[in-house]
Design an enzyme around this catalytic site. Sequence first.
Site, PDB file in Angstrom:
ATOM      1  CE  LYS A 168      15.373  24.765 -14.192  1.00 13.13           C
ATOM      2  NZ  LYS A 168      16.310  25.411 -15.102  1.00 13.13           N
ATOM      3  CG  ASP A 225      20.153  23.153  -9.976  1.00 15.70           C
ATOM      4  OD1 ASP A 225      19.332  22.589  -9.238  1.00 15.70           O
ATOM      5  OD2 ASP A 225      19.802  23.675 -11.051  1.00 15.70           O
TER       6      ASP A 225
END
Length: 403
Positions: free
Chosen positions: A77, A124
């Site tokens: 990410k 998350d």
Amino acid sequence: MEQIKWKLNNLPKSKNREEGIKFLNDDEITKVKGFHESFPQYKETPLVNLENLAKSIGVGGVYLKDESYRFGLNAFKVLGGSFAMAKYMADKLGKDISELPYEKLISDEVRKELGDITFFTATDGNHGRGVAWTANKLKQKAVVYMPKGSSITRLNNIKAEGAEATITELNYDDAVRLATENAKKVDGLVVQDTAWEGYEDIPAWIMQGYGTLAKEAISQLKGYGVDRPTHVFVQAGVGSFAGAIQGYVASEFDECPITVVVEADQADCYYKSAEAGDGKPRFVGGDMQTIMAGLACGEPNTIGFEIIKDYSEAFISAPDWVSAKGMRILGNPLRGDEKVISGESGAVTTGTLVSIMQDENLAQLRKSLKLDENSKVLLISTEGDTDPDKYLDIVWNGECPSL
Ligand SMILES: Cc1ncc(COP(=O)(O)O)c(C=O)c1O
């Protein structure tokens, strides 16, 4: 126990679908990769050739990109957040991104010129860690909101980067709204890994950031003698990642690889949109309880949705056991194959591929996708054991047994 559900893509395509992926073509991604290469932490992540797995399930090759090695952060990410934050800063300074390599970006000179910036995001875990990590390097502040039920280890990893991080009582999509509202109050900058109407620049840059891993993978495949993957399986939460990978591979090859989008069944907004069939996105709400925390997003990214609708072959809605099976397969490989530590959101595509090849209930899907001994399949393990206790519960203690 729940079965895998699937739907071939019969959604209406955009008239000029090539326009929608221009920002992900090789010229653009070469610049993005150049930016990432300027980081001292940069190293290509491995592309593992799972030769024996491929033979045992009856395909010509399975190649798995292991993003657990990315920048020491255990997930892909950071590629998105770091590039988007740098692009924002480059724009503010009136510079091209090529003039802002890592050393310059983190310099006191740039810090002084731009002043204080507070970056806001919802996550998350993995995206927020990437944003917090980048903000830390920039000596700036990050504020991070996590959905209800998020892992404490993931929270602590974000805090360890100096960010102000909290687990909220909200689901991911509502946590995004909270981040946006609170950023407005203090004139902060929202760095969100999803797009909506009116908020598309930063998410588009985040998607470009993911392009680095796609470019690496396609070049690494050549090293294994594979000029073009025939199939690419991508996991989707909001679909920024899936759209980015899809956009890059579609612009790279005249014959576009068959792309399959895999979601957690509790958050299967793309699958539901495919079922609805009118080309408009459908939303999933509620708590979206799944072990695949990274995929627990119920509202598609507006940019990703268009790309995925225009280019994907099929949508899969996968129960938790599919991901758990993928984690066990990758962690306990056949003799001769390399072991990969893959987390819940990383392993679901492996579990899906093996199920499609082995489960007779999925024979029709196998045939429709033309998966056979000539297929060269690219998979991406997008995270390692980002929740190590959960990883062991699944891999050692047999949580979420296979169907
Ligand atoms: C490990 C991992 N894989 C896949 C995804 C899915 O990415 P996207 O939300 O862009 O679909 C995420 C998102 O957080 C993730 O953390």
